[in-house]
Design a protein around this motif. Structure first.
Motif, PDB file in Angstrom:
ATOM      1  N   ASP A  57     -22.407  21.026 -36.864  1.00 36.67           N
ATOM      2  CA  ASP A  57     -22.026  20.741 -35.481  1.00 36.67           C
ATOM      3  C   ASP A  57     -22.038  19.233 -35.251  1.00 36.67           C
ATOM      4  OD1 ASP A  57     -21.778  23.401 -34.781  1.00 36.67           O
ATOM      5  OD2 ASP A  57     -23.754  23.536 -33.816  1.00 36.67           O
ATOM      6  N   THR A  58     -21.331  18.790 -34.232  1.00 34.04           N
ATOM      7  CA  THR A  58     -21.314  17.368 -33.871  1.00 34.04           C
ATOM      8  C   THR A  58     -22.483  17.049 -32.943  1.00 34.04           C
ATOM      9  OG1 THR A  58     -18.919  17.261 -34.101  1.00 34.04           O
ATOM     10  CG2 THR A  58     -19.951  15.553 -32.762  1.00 34.04           C
ATOM     11  N   TYR A  59     -23.137  15.935 -33.236  1.00 37.61           N
ATOM     12  CA  TYR A  59     -24.256  15.452 -32.424  1.00 37.61           C
ATOM     13  C   TYR A  59     -23.932  14.051 -31.914  1.00 37.61           C
ATOM     14  CZ  TYR A  59     -27.051  19.282 -34.273  1.00 37.61           C
ATOM     15  OH  TYR A  59     -27.521  20.526 -34.592  1.00 37.61           O
ATOM     16  N   HIS A  60     -24.570  13.682 -30.817  1.00 40.11           N
ATOM     17  CA  HIS A  60     -24.482  12.324 -30.292  1.00 40.11           C
ATOM     18  C   HIS A  60     -25.668  11.543 -30.838  1.00 40.11           C
ATOM     19  CE1 HIS A  60     -21.328  12.770 -27.177  1.00 40.11           C
ATOM     20  NE2 HIS A  60     -21.709  14.042 -27.214  1.00 40.11           N
ATOM     21  N   PRO A  70     -20.053  -2.812 -26.560  1.00 40.77           N
ATOM     22  CA  PRO A  70     -20.012  -2.196 -25.221  1.00 40.77           C
ATOM     23  C   PRO A  70     -18.794  -1.296 -25.017  1.00 40.77           C
ATOM     24  CG  PRO A  70     -20.549  -4.531 -25.061  1.00 40.77           C
ATOM     25  CD  PRO A  70     -20.187  -4.263 -26.507  1.00 40.77           C
ATOM     26  N   SER A  71     -17.657  -1.618 -25.612  1.00 43.19           N
ATOM     27  CA  SER A  71     -16.442  -0.823 -25.422  1.00 43.19           C
ATOM     28  C   SER A  71     -16.513   0.530 -26.115  1.00 43.19           C
ATOM     29  CB  SER A  71     -15.235  -1.597 -25.942  1.00 43.19           C
ATOM     30  OG  SER A  71     -15.377  -1.844 -27.331  1.00 43.19           O
ATOM     31  N   ARG A  72     -17.442   0.704 -27.032  1.00 44.16           N
ATOM     32  CA  ARG A  72     -17.541   1.948 -27.787  1.00 44.16           C
ATOM     33  C   ARG A  72     -18.370   3.018 -27.094  1.00 44.16           C
ATOM     34  NH1 ARG A  72     -18.522   0.795 -33.778  1.00 44.16           N
ATOM     35  NH2 ARG A  72     -16.440   0.341 -34.502  1.00 44.16           N
ATOM     36  N   GLY A  73     -19.142   2.650 -26.109  1.00 48.70           N
ATOM     37  CA  GLY A  73     -20.004   3.620 -25.452  1.00 48.70           C
ATOM     38  C   GLY A  73     -21.373   3.664 -26.107  1.00 48.70           C
ATOM     39  N   PRO A  74     -22.311   4.362 -25.462  1.00 51.13           N
ATOM     40  CA  PRO A  74     -23.699   4.335 -25.909  1.00 51.13           C
ATOM     41  C   PRO A  74     -24.039   5.271 -27.071  1.00 51.13           C
ATOM     42  CG  PRO A  74     -23.507   5.620 -23.917  1.00 51.13           C
ATOM     43  CD  PRO A  74     -22.139   5.079 -24.213  1.00 51.13           C
ATOM     44  N   THR A  75     -23.103   6.169 -27.447  1.00 52.64           N
ATOM     45  CA  THR A  75     -23.401   7.075 -28.557  1.00 52.64           C
ATOM     46  C   THR A  75     -22.261   7.086 -29.573  1.00 52.64           C
ATOM     47  OG1 THR A  75     -22.414   9.058 -27.552  1.00 52.64           O
ATOM     48  CG2 THR A  75     -24.734   8.613 -27.020  1.00 52.64           C
ATOM     49  N   VAL A  76     -22.620   7.515 -30.774  1.00 54.16           N
ATOM     50  CA  VAL A  76     -21.656   7.735 -31.850  1.00 54.16           C
ATOM     51  C   VAL A  76     -21.716   9.229 -32.159  1.00 54.16           C
ATOM     52  CG1 VAL A  76     -21.112   7.199 -34.255  1.00 54.16           C
ATOM     53  CG2 VAL A  76     -22.048   5.417 -32.773  1.00 54.16           C
ATOM     54  N   ILE A  97     -30.798  11.001 -32.623  1.00 56.20           N
ATOM     55  CA  ILE A  97     -30.124  12.213 -32.136  1.00 56.20           C
ATOM     56  C   ILE A  97     -30.700  12.691 -30.804  1.00 56.20           C
ATOM     57  CG2 ILE A  97     -29.713  14.666 -32.588  1.00 56.20           C
ATOM     58  CD1 ILE A  97     -29.366  13.943 -35.550  1.00 56.20           C
ATOM     59  N   THR A  98     -32.014  12.829 -30.719  1.00 51.27           N
ATOM     60  CA  THR A  98     -32.619  13.359 -29.492  1.00 51.27           C
ATOM     61  C   THR A  98     -32.231  12.520 -28.272  1.00 51.27           C
ATOM     62  OG1 THR A  98     -34.409  14.355 -30.768  1.00 51.27           O
ATOM     63  CG2 THR A  98     -34.778  14.070 -28.395  1.00 51.27           C
ATOM     64  N   PRO A  99     -32.417  11.181 -28.296  1.00 50.08           N
ATOM     65  CA  PRO A  99     -31.999  10.406 -27.119  1.00 50.08           C
ATOM     66  C   PRO A  99     -30.482  10.357 -26.937  1.00 50.08           C
ATOM     67  CG  PRO A  99     -32.872   8.949 -28.813  1.00 50.08           C
ATOM     68  CD  PRO A  99     -33.106  10.349 -29.274  1.00 50.08           C
ATOM     69  N   GLY A 100     -29.732  10.435 -28.027  1.00 51.34           N
ATOM     70  CA  GLY A 100     -28.274  10.444 -27.925  1.00 51.34           C
ATOM     71  C   GLY A 100     -27.760  11.670 -27.201  1.00 51.34           C
ATOM     72  N   MET A 101     -28.331  12.815 -27.525  1.00 48.17           N
ATOM     73  CA  MET A 101     -27.923  14.050 -26.858  1.00 48.17           C
ATOM     74  C   MET A 101     -28.316  14.026 -25.376  1.00 48.17           C
ATOM     75  SD  MET A 101     -26.250  15.793 -29.105  1.00 48.17           S
ATOM     76  CE  MET A 101     -26.227  17.533 -28.645  1.00 48.17           C
ATOM     77  N   ALA A 104     -25.877  11.769 -23.549  1.00 47.69           N
ATOM     78  CA  ALA A 104     -24.560  12.408 -23.411  1.00 47.69           C
ATOM     79  C   ALA A 104     -24.604  13.629 -22.481  1.00 47.69           C
ATOM     80  CB  ALA A 104     -24.045  12.818 -24.787  1.00 47.69           C
ATOM     81  N   ARG A 105     -25.772  13.876 -21.919  1.00 48.73           N
ATOM     82  CA  ARG A 105     -25.988  15.027 -21.020  1.00 48.73           C
ATOM     83  C   ARG A 105     -25.791  16.368 -21.725  1.00 48.73           C
ATOM     84  NH1 ARG A 105     -23.399  11.405 -17.099  1.00 48.73           N
ATOM     85  NH2 ARG A 105     -25.035  10.675 -15.700  1.00 48.73           N
ATOM     86  N   HIS A 106     -26.162  16.383 -23.007  1.00 53.67           N
ATOM     87  CA  HIS A 106     -26.160  17.617 -23.805  1.00 53.67           C
ATOM     88  C   HIS A 106     -27.503  17.729 -24.505  1.00 53.67           C
ATOM     89  CE1 HIS A 106     -21.882  18.203 -23.234  1.00 53.67           C
ATOM     90  NE2 HIS A 106     -21.651  16.980 -23.652  1.00 53.67           N
ATOM     91  N   PRO A 107     -28.597  17.911 -23.746  1.00 47.36           N
ATOM     92  CA  PRO A 107     -29.903  17.965 -24.406  1.00 47.36           C
ATOM     93  C   PRO A 107     -29.933  19.043 -25.479  1.00 47.36           C
ATOM     94  CG  PRO A 107     -30.066  18.659 -22.098  1.00 47.36           C
ATOM     95  CD  PRO A 107     -28.662  18.185 -22.323  1.00 47.36           C
ATOM     96  N   LEU A 108     -30.715  18.796 -26.508  1.00 43.36           N
ATOM     97  CA  LEU A 108     -30.818  19.748 -27.611  1.00 43.36           C
ATOM     98  C   LEU A 108     -31.315  21.101 -27.115  1.00 43.36           C
ATOM     99  CD1 LEU A 108     -32.477  17.399 -30.255  1.00 43.36           C
ATOM    100  CD2 LEU A 108     -30.139  18.290 -30.334  1.00 43.36           C
ATOM    101  N   SER A 109     -30.697  22.157 -27.607  1.00 44.36           N
ATOM    102  CA  SER A 109     -31.144  23.514 -27.292  1.00 44.36           C
ATOM    103  C   SER A 109     -32.367  23.841 -28.150  1.00 44.36           C
ATOM    104  CB  SER A 109     -30.025  24.516 -27.591  1.00 44.36           C
ATOM    105  OG  SER A 109     -29.817  24.598 -28.998  1.00 44.36           O
ATOM    106  N   GLN A 110     -33.065  24.903 -27.817  1.00 41.02           N
ATOM    107  CA  GLN A 110     -34.223  25.323 -28.616  1.00 41.02           C
ATOM    108  C   GLN A 110     -33.802  25.635 -30.050  1.00 41.02           C
ATOM    109  OE1 GLN A 110     -36.785  23.973 -26.609  1.00 41.02           O
ATOM    110  NE2 GLN A 110     -37.723  25.312 -28.114  1.00 41.02           N
ATOM    111  N   ALA A 111     -32.631  26.222 -30.225  1.00 42.93           N
ATOM    112  CA  ALA A 111     -32.137  26.542 -31.570  1.00 42.93           C
ATOM    113  C   ALA A 111     -31.838  25.259 -32.353  1.00 42.93           C
ATOM    114  CB  ALA A 111     -30.895  27.422 -31.487  1.00 42.93           C
ATOM    115  N   GLN A 112     -31.251  24.260 -31.698  1.00 44.14           N
ATOM    116  CA  GLN A 112     -30.989  22.981 -32.370  1.00 44.14           C
ATOM    117  C   GLN A 112     -32.299  22.280 -32.738  1.00 44.14           C
ATOM    118  OE1 GLN A 112     -28.499  21.405 -29.205  1.00 44.14           O
ATOM    119  NE2 GLN A 112     -26.740  21.302 -30.612  1.00 44.14           N
TER     120      GLN A 112
END
Length: 178
Positions: A57-60, A70-76, A97-101, A104-112
């Motif tokens: 899966d893709t992660y931030h 700055p033009s690239r945004g705060p996550t990869v 990964i944890t702060p990136g998610m 990006a307003r996609h906090p890690l799920s319990q399964a992740q």
């Protein structure tokens, strides 16, 4: 330090190779450890195949503030594992990964979280890792796309303590680097 790949967030793509040159070794400890993506994947397939989809899966990844334009945004965005041709690539830094998610307003799920906790346990197993202690004048070069690296705890020792310099290198034949 926790196992990771160098992300080179200021570059168009992560470094293909990583060199660690030792100017001064520590008084004790500080072994460099590496583990291959193939070893990690085979262990997951053998022990926890149910978790495999999470690693593709893709992660931030949150880049350090000083390491991103700055033009690239705060996550990869990228997966932990991906195949490029016949090559299995690994991109990992749990600390990004944890702060990136979250950012990006996609906090890690319990399964992740379960999948990443299991991955962290696997990559720290001593029997799966190659370990070497660098002495002054020695250099370790590894494929940053197919291996994770880390370092064991150490005592700094003499004035200046442990001193390693990091070098990033790119393959020219797979596209432009910087």
């Amino acid at each position: 330090s926790a196992k990771h790949s160098d992300n080179g967030c200021l570059e168009p793509r992560p470094p293909c190779y990583l060199g660690l040159y030792c100017y001064q070794s520590s008084a004790s400890g500080g072994e460099n450890t590496i583990i291959s993506a193939q070893t990690i994947l085979q262990t997951i397939i053998k022990e926890r195949p149910d978790l495999l989809p999470f690693y593709f899966d893709t992660y931030h990844f949150r880049a350090p503030q000083s390491h991103v334009w700055p033009s690239r945004g705060p996550t990869v965005e990228k997966p932990i594992f991906e195949f490029r041709g016949d090559e299995l690539l690994v991109h990992y830094a749990r600390v990004m990964i944890t702060p990136g998610m979250e950012l990006a307003r996609h906090p890690l799920s319990q399964a992740q979280i379960e999948a990443l906790d299991y991955l962290d346990e696997v990559i720290e197993r001593p029997e799966l890792n190659f370990q070497t202690l660098l002495h002054a004048g020695e250099m370790l070069v590894l494929n940053n796309l197919t291996f994770l690296h880390g370092r064991e705890a150490f005592s700094p020792g003499s004035v200046g303590g442990r001193n390693l310099k990091r070098y990033w290198m790119w393959r020219r034949h797979i596209g432009p680097g910087t």
